[in-house]
Scaffold this active site. Structure first.
Site, PDB file in Angstrom:
ATOM      1  N   HIS A  51       0.843  -1.210   0.000  1.00 22.18           N
ATOM      2  CA  HIS A  51       0.000   0.000   0.000  1.00 22.18           C
ATOM      3  C   HIS A  51       0.869   1.247   0.000  1.00 22.18           C
ATOM      4  O   HIS A  51       1.014   1.889   1.030  1.00 22.18           O
ATOM      5  CB  HIS A  51      -0.912  -0.015   1.226  1.00 22.18           C
ATOM      6  CG  HIS A  51      -2.103   0.884   1.123  1.00 22.18           C
ATOM      7  ND1 HIS A  51      -2.090   2.202   1.535  1.00 22.18           N
ATOM      8  CD2 HIS A  51      -3.348   0.655   0.652  1.00 22.18           C
ATOM      9  CE1 HIS A  51      -3.283   2.731   1.348  1.00 22.18           C
ATOM     10  NE2 HIS A  51      -4.062   1.829   0.810  1.00 22.18           N
ATOM     11  N   PHE A  52       1.436   1.655  -0.993  1.00 27.48           N
ATOM     12  CA  PHE A  52       1.509   1.139  -2.349  1.00 27.48           C
ATOM     13  C   PHE A  52       2.974   0.985  -2.697  1.00 27.48           C
ATOM     14  O   PHE A  52       3.752   1.877  -2.361  1.00 27.48           O
ATOM     15  CB  PHE A  52       0.854   2.113  -3.330  1.00 27.48           C
ATOM     16  CG  PHE A  52      -0.605   2.376  -3.045  1.00 27.48           C
ATOM     17  CD1 PHE A  52      -1.560   1.451  -3.441  1.00 27.48           C
ATOM     18  CD2 PHE A  52      -1.020   3.511  -2.385  1.00 27.48           C
ATOM     19  CE1 PHE A  52      -2.904   1.685  -3.194  1.00 27.48           C
ATOM     20  CE2 PHE A  52      -2.360   3.743  -2.137  1.00 27.48           C
ATOM     21  CZ  PHE A  52      -3.309   2.838  -2.531  1.00 27.48           C
TER      22      PHE A  52
END
Length: 149
Positions: A52-53
Site C-alpha cells: 500500500h503502495f
C-alpha cells in the site's frame, strides 16, 4: 489537559493489541475520561507498506482510524490508568470519517480524541489525526468495554 508521558510499556499493559497492530507509541497529554493526545511514529517498517503502495507508501485510512480507536480506548480508563482484568475494548461504530491528507513513512501521527458522551455502556468520541498540525483524518467513533470470556 495535563501533559503526561505514558510510554509504550504502560500502553502494552492497557491495550491488548500487539505488533503489527498496536498503533499508539506514546500518550502525550491526558485528562482522564475527557481528552487524550497520543503519538504514532510512522515508519517504513510497517507491514502494510509492502502493498500500500509499492513505490509510493501511504498509510491506509483504516489504520489511521484504528490508531484513533486505540487512542479512544486509552481514554476510557479512569484516573488510575489501570485495566480491569479480562476487559476488552470494542469498536462499535464510526460516523463522518474524512481523510484530508496522506500519511507516509517518516510522519508523526498525532491523535487527539475527546469524549462526546457516555450512555448505557457506549462511549462516543470526536477524533482527529494530524501530521505537522494539518488534519489527516477526522471521525466520530463509538466504542464499548466488555468483559472477555
Amino acid at each position: 489537559m495535563n501533559a503526561v508521558d505514558i510510554d509504550i510499556r504502560k500502553i502494552l499493559k492497557l491495550l491488548p493489541h500487539r505488533y503489527p497492530f498496536l498503533m499508539v507509541d506514546r500518550v502525550l497529554e491526558l485528562e482522564p475520561q475527557k481528552r487524550i493526545k497520543t503519538l504514532k511514529n510512522v515508519t517504513m517498517n510497517e507491514p502494510y507498506f509492502q502493498g500500500h503502495f509499492p513505490g509510493h507508501p501511504v498509510m491506509p485510512g483504516v489504520m489511521i482510524l484504528e490508531a484513533l480507536a486505540q487512542s479512544a480506548g486509552l481514554l476510557t480508563f479512569g484516573a488510575d490508568m489501570e485495566r480491569k482484568e479480562n476487559s476488552l475494548y470494542y469498536f462499535v461504530g464510526i460516523d463522518g470519517a474524512r481523510f484530508k491528507q496522506v500519511v507516509t513513512p517518516g510522519d508523526q501521527l498525532h491523535m487527539t480524541v475527546s469524549v462526546e458522551r457516555y450512555i448505557r455502556g457506549i462511549w462516543k468520541f470526536k477524533a482527529f489525526a494530524t501530521v505537522d498540525d494539518k488534519v489527516a483524518c477526522e471521525a466520530e467513533l463509538m466504542c464499548t468495554v466488555k468483559q472477555a470470556d
